[in-house]
Structure formats: structure tokens, C-alpha cells
Design an enzyme around this catalytic site. Structure first.
Site, PDB file in Angstrom:
ATOM      1  N   GLU A 169       0.844  -1.205   0.000  1.00  0.00           N
ATOM      2  CA  GLU A 169       0.000   0.000   0.000  1.00  0.00           C
ATOM      3  C   GLU A 169       0.877   1.252   0.000  1.00  0.00           C
ATOM      4  OE1 GLU A 169      -2.960  -0.047   3.081  1.00  0.00           O
ATOM      5  OE2 GLU A 169      -3.931   1.756   2.312  1.00  0.00           O
ATOM      6  N   GLY A 211      -8.087   5.406   6.288  1.00  0.00           N
ATOM      7  CA  GLY A 211      -9.082   5.321   7.347  1.00  0.00           C
ATOM      8  C   GLY A 211      -8.647   4.359   8.450  1.00  0.00           C
ATOM      9  N   ALA A 212      -7.930   3.299   8.069  1.00  0.00           N
ATOM     10  CA  ALA A 212      -7.536   2.291   9.050  1.00  0.00           C
ATOM     11  C   ALA A 212      -6.029   2.197   9.226  1.00  0.00           C
ATOM     12  CB  ALA A 212      -8.096   0.930   8.646  1.00  0.00           C
ATOM     13  N   SER A 213      -5.267   2.796   8.323  1.00  0.00           N
ATOM     14  CA  SER A 213      -3.800   2.779   8.458  1.00  0.00           C
ATOM     15  C   SER A 213      -3.238   4.040   7.814  1.00  0.00           C
ATOM     16  CB  SER A 213      -3.204   1.539   7.781  1.00  0.00           C
ATOM     17  OG  SER A 213      -3.388   1.622   6.381  1.00  0.00           O
ATOM     18  N   THR A 214      -1.993   4.319   8.143  1.00  0.00           N
ATOM     19  CA  THR A 214      -1.316   5.450   7.494  1.00  0.00           C
ATOM     20  C   THR A 214       0.055   4.972   7.043  1.00  0.00           C
ATOM     21  OG1 THR A 214      -0.802   7.804   7.698  1.00  0.00           O
ATOM     22  CG2 THR A 214      -0.307   6.470   9.604  1.00  0.00           C
ATOM     23  N   GLN A 215       0.504   5.489   5.882  1.00  0.00           N
ATOM     24  CA  GLN A 215       1.746   5.004   5.298  1.00  0.00           C
ATOM     25  C   GLN A 215       2.735   6.148   5.079  1.00  0.00           C
ATOM     26  OE1 GLN A 215      -1.063   2.416   5.326  1.00  0.00           O
ATOM     27  NE2 GLN A 215      -1.439   3.822   3.649  1.00  0.00           N
TER      28      GLN A 215
HETATM   29  N1  LIG Z   1     -14.726  12.378  -0.304  1.00  0.00           N
HETATM   30  C1  LIG Z   1     -14.161  12.328   0.895  1.00  0.00           C
HETATM   31  N2  LIG Z   1     -14.236  13.399   1.717  1.00  0.00           N
HETATM   32  C2  LIG Z   1     -13.642  13.379   2.941  1.00  0.00           C
HETATM   33  N3  LIG Z   1     -12.943  12.324   3.424  1.00  0.00           N
HETATM   34  C3  LIG Z   1     -12.845  11.239   2.645  1.00  0.00           C
HETATM   35  C4  LIG Z   1     -13.450  11.175   1.354  1.00  0.00           C
HETATM   36  N4  LIG Z   1     -13.159   9.960   0.821  1.00  0.00           N
HETATM   37  C5  LIG Z   1     -12.416   9.298   1.746  1.00  0.00           C
HETATM   38  N5  LIG Z   1     -12.237  10.070   2.832  1.00  0.00           N
HETATM   39  C6  LIG Z   1     -11.462   9.734   4.040  1.00  0.00           C
HETATM   40  O1  LIG Z   1     -10.162   9.364   3.613  1.00  0.00           O
HETATM   41  C7  LIG Z   1      -9.695   8.293   4.407  1.00  0.00           C
HETATM   42  C8  LIG Z   1      -9.233   7.177   3.509  1.00  0.00           C
HETATM   43  O2  LIG Z   1     -10.315   6.350   3.157  1.00  0.00           O
HETATM   44  P1  LIG Z   1     -10.093   4.878   2.583  1.00  0.00           P
HETATM   45  O3  LIG Z   1      -9.380   4.979   1.275  1.00  0.00           O
HETATM   46  O4  LIG Z   1     -11.419   4.198   2.566  1.00  0.00           O
HETATM   47  O5  LIG Z   1      -9.165   4.257   3.723  1.00  0.00           O
HETATM   48  P2  LIG Z   1      -7.967   3.199   3.656  1.00  0.00           P
HETATM   49  O6  LIG Z   1      -6.822   3.884   2.989  1.00  0.00           O
HETATM   50  O7  LIG Z   1      -7.701   2.876   5.111  1.00  0.00           O
HETATM   51  O8  LIG Z   1      -8.468   2.030   2.904  1.00  0.00           O
HETATM   52  C9  LIG Z   1     -10.825   7.880   5.334  1.00  0.00           C
HETATM   53  O9  LIG Z   1     -10.581   8.443   6.613  1.00  0.00           O
HETATM   54  C10 LIG Z   1     -12.037   8.509   4.724  1.00  0.00           C
HETATM   55  O10 LIG Z   1     -12.986   8.868   5.709  1.00  0.00           O
END
Ligand SMILES: Nc1ncnc2c1ncn2[C@@H]1O[C@H](COP(=O)(O)OP(=O)(O)O)[C@@H](O)[C@H]1O
Length: 418
Positions: free
Chosen positions: A166, A206-210
Site C-alpha cells: 500500500e 481510514g484504518a492505516s497510514t503510510q
Molecule cells: N470524499 C471524501 N471526503 C472526505 N474524506 C474522505 C473522502 N473519501 C475518503 N475520505 C477519508 O479518507 C480516508 C481514507 O479512506 P479509505 O481509502 O477508505 O481508507 P484506507 O486507505 O484505510 O483504505 C478515510 O478516513 C475517509 O474517511
């Protein structure tokens, strides 16, 4: 680089699929080279922790230096939440993909559909579900695979990306879009740009940061190093994914910490919520993730009332407690003791960072002090001033602030012109 960064920021926001082009780039099969030059299509599902999106890509079948030049034709957001949220109803996870697959079938010419490589890559939401209940994770995967398999595409599988994948795919994607890896030259050829530095990548999910960057030293820990050959050049990267440090899960950890600080009370005073804000949350909803440890005497149905106190300083202190900044001797680290070589070069922050900064009108390369003062002003607003729509972003600003402060302490440059 600044003007490019600005241009690309809009594109990044619209697509929100930083790992996906990279996935296509790295999986386009060698056999494609021998097909007659024509346009090919590819489909990639980005199964994120909060939502799923389908991206439709197109590229010329004859490739450059063994890696493709890809453009995005269309993006489609699947209805509902991320596929991990269907753990108790996996068939719904499959059903949620259908509207986007139908859309793709209208775009890709019928005669090319069977040659359209199709992938699904899931991120930290599914990594957490697998950790919590591997059977449920497998069922979700079986259902999404079944749903995609019903369409006349070349389905090459669904997989959970590792944290390293990721991080690396995000790095490849931003550098691809910023044209630091390959650029169309005046000689009308795709060339490796000379004297252009690649950028590091900061991805707040949303669940991890890289965090991913090209270090100036040899990486000491093999588990954090990765190697790519792209467009004829070699890249050795440092990458690490912090599970649970994406927005949703980090806020859950914060709320659980605040609750444990006064667990006998049914009220949780929350300094990061605006004054006047109130919400109810059940114990089962709060402690439903491997990122938070449930109390020894769980009472799932118990309702807790979260009350905002709007105290930026206390909020900052509470968030800091989620991070352990101590490193072992003779070692540099990010946080929680994870090895990290000294940061180097400019960084490009995206995903959750972008959404928050965009909301605060801070995506025009504002200075670090302007960013901090805007955040402070916003943090001091009362609930009456913050609309429901704004609330989610209000939550996240604190995380962003801590990330920034952490980065600045470690001399990272997050596109800060100062
Ligand atoms: N259109 C949007 N407006 C505001 N925040 C968003 C939007 N789309 C995604 N996010 C936020 O961005 C972050 C990344 O979402 P996501 O890609 O689903 O997570 P992950 O990378 O953990 O799979 C999440 O915290 C989500 O709430």
C-alpha cells in the site's frame, strides 16, 4: 515542482486512488507486449476501509521500458461502506460492486471485455477484519470474487495488499502523476526526467497510514525496504504502514483512551469535539476493532454519551498519548519504536491529509504557520458553528496536526515553501 504539485492535487482528489495506477503498472503482464499496438483497458477495485471505488484505465498496448503509461477513463464509487463492513453479510459486499461493474461494461467495448485484466486490492480495513476473524474475511473475498466473476472480464484475483505494498503503490502513483518517474519529452518520447527528485509519500487512510520515501542511507531493517524497477530506473524505498493510525481507527483509539481514563462514568468528555456536541455510542461499537482493547468486563449494550468540551490543548495532549516517540539507542524511528531512516527530500501528503486540508482551504502551499493558525481557529469553534457535514473533518484535523508536528520535529518537509 510546486506548480505541478498544485495541478496534481486536484487530480489526486478526484481519483482518490493512489495505489491503483501503481497496481496496474506493476501487474500488466509481459505477454501484453506481444499484442498488436492498440488501446487496452484495465479495471481496478480499490477496496478501502471506508468505501470501494472502481477505476477504469486505458493504455496503449505497446509499452515503454517494460512499464505501462496509463490514463484513467472513469471512476465509480460503489454504494455503501467498505467491503470489511459486510463481515456479517458478505453477499452484500459482492452486490455492492455490481453498479460499478455495469458502468464499466458500458464503457469498455464488448469485444475487449474478455481481455480486460481486473483486480481487486483491499487495504487496512480488510487487514483488520482478517486479524479479527479470518473466516469472515475469506467469506467477504469469496463473495466479491463471485460477483466480479459473473462479468465477462479477465478477473485476475482479489487480494489484501500488505502495508508495504500500500505504501509503495502510493509512492509510485504520486511520482507517476507528478512526472518524476517518466515524462513525455519535446522529442515526443516518454523519457526519464533528468535532475528531478522523487517525492516522499504520506498517505492518511481510514484504518492505516503510510510513509514511503527514498532514503539517503541503506535501510537497516529489511522489513521496511522495497525495490522497484520502473521505466528503466531502479528505486530503493523505505516504507512503513502503521495499522490503526488511519483516521477512523485512530479516533476510535482516542475515544477508548478517554473512556478508560474514567471508565466508571457513562459520559466521556471529549476535548477534540466542539463545545455543545453530544453523541451516543454503544460499548460494542466502540470496542469492535483489534485497534482497541475492550475492558475486562464488557457490557456491549451499554450506551456511552460523548460530550464535546472543545479544548484544543487537552485534545493535543490526548492525541499525543496515542504515539510513543521513544526510539531505541542508536536508532532513528518514526513512532512506536518503528525503525525509520532520517527523512529526505520533499513529501507529498494525500488521501485523508488532502480531504482535511481541502476543507480548510489549505491546499495552496500555505506556510506551516498559516496552516497551524487556521487549524487553531477552526478548533476553537463551537458545535453551533460547525455543521454536521463539517464534523467528520473536524475530527480529523487533530490527527493531521499531530502528523505535521511529528514531521516537523523530524525535519520532514511537507511541501512547505517556508
Ligand atoms: N470524499 C471524501 N471526503 C472526505 N474524506 C474522505 C473522502 N473519501 C475518503 N475520505 C477519508 O479518507 C480516508 C481514507 O479512506 P479509505 O481509502 O477508505 O481508507 P484506507 O486507505 O484505510 O483504505 C478515510 O478516513 C475517509 O474517511
Amino acid at each position: 515542482m510546486d506548480y505541478k504539485a498544485k495541478t496534481v492535487a486536484g487530480l489526486l482528489a478526484a481519483t482518490c486512488v493512489f495505489s491503483i495506477i501503481a497496481l496496474i503498472l506493476s501487474v500488466v503482464n509481459v505477454k501484453d507486449v506481444f499484442l498488436p499496438p492498440s488501446t487496452k483497458y484495465g479495471l481496478v477495485f480499490d477496496a478501502g476501509s471506508t468505501h470501494t471505488a472502481l477505476y477504469i484505465y486505458r493504455w496503449p498496448a505497446d509499452k515503454e521500458n517494460g512499464t505501462g503509461i496509463v490514463s484513467q477513463v472513469e471512476a465509480c464509487t460503489a454504494p455503501g461502506e467498505g467491503i470489511s463492513s459486510y463481515a456479517d453479510n458478505p453477499a452484500e459486499a459482492g452486490a455492492s460492486l455490481k453498479p460499478c461493474l455495469d458502468k464499466a461494461m458500458k464503457i469498455i467495448p464488448a469485444e475487449q471485455q474478455r481481455d480486460t485484466p481486473t483486480y481487486l486490492g483491499a487495504t487496512a480495513g480488510m487487514r483488520l477484519l482478517r486479524e479479527q476473524n479470518s473466516t469472515k474475511a475469506e467469506q467477504v473475498f469469496a463473495e466479491v470474487s463471485k460477483a466480479i466473476g459473473k462479468y465477462p472480464v479477465d478477473f485476475r484475483g482479489a487480494q489484501i495488499l500488505t502495508g508495504n505494498e500500500e505504501g509503495s503503490f502510493g509512492w509510485i502513483t504520486i511520482n507517476y502523476l507528478l512526472e518524476t518517474l517518466v515524462k513525455y519529452s519535446f522529442a515526443e518520447k516518454w523519457e526519464h526526467p533528468r535532475d528531478t527528485e522523487v517525492l516522499g509519500a504520506l498517505d492518511l487512510g481510514g484504518a492505516s497510514t503510510q510513509i514511503t520515501f527514498q532514503p539517503g542511507v541503506t535501510t537497516e531493517d529489511n522489513s521496511t525496504s522495497t525495490f522497484f524497477r520502473l521505466y528503466g530506473s531502479n528505486y530503493s524505498l523505505y516504507t512503513h504502514s502503521y495499522l490503526c493510525y488511519g483516521q477512523t481507527q485512530a479516533l476510535k483509539m482516542l475515544l477508548a483512551d478517554l473512556h478508560k481514563g474514567n471508565s466508571s462514568s457513562q459520559e466521556i468528555s471529549h476535548p477534540c469535539y466542539p463545545m455543545g456536541y453530544q453523541e451516543n455510542v454503544t460499548m460494542s461499537a466502540l470496542y469492535n476493532s483489534p485497534c482497541v482493547r475492550a475492558p475486562s468486563t464488557p457490557s456491549p449494550a451499554q450506551v456511552l454519551t460523548v460530550i464535546g468540551t472543545g479544548d484544543p490543548a487537552a485534545c493535543s495532549t490526548a492525541i499525543r498519548k496515542l504515539f510513543n516517540f521513544t526510539c531505541g539507542a542508536n536508532r532513528t524511528c518514526g513512532f512506536n519504536g518503528v525503525y525509520q531512516p532520517p527523512v529526505r527530500g520533499q513529501f507529498f501528503a494525500f488521501a485523508g491529509f488532502y480531504y482535511t486540508f481541502h476543507f480548510l482551504n489549505l491546499t495552496s502551499q500555505q506556510s506551516f504557520s498559516d496552516v497551524n493558525s487556521t487549524i487553531q481557529t477552526f478548533c476553537n469553534k463551537s458545535w453551533a458553528e460547525v455543521t454536521q457535514k463539517q464534523l467528520q473533518l473536524h475530527h480529523t484535523q487533530w490527527l493531521v496536526m499531530v502528523h505535521q508536528r511529528t514531521s516537523s520535529q523530524k525535519n520532514a518537509n511537507m511541501n512547505d515553501p517556508d
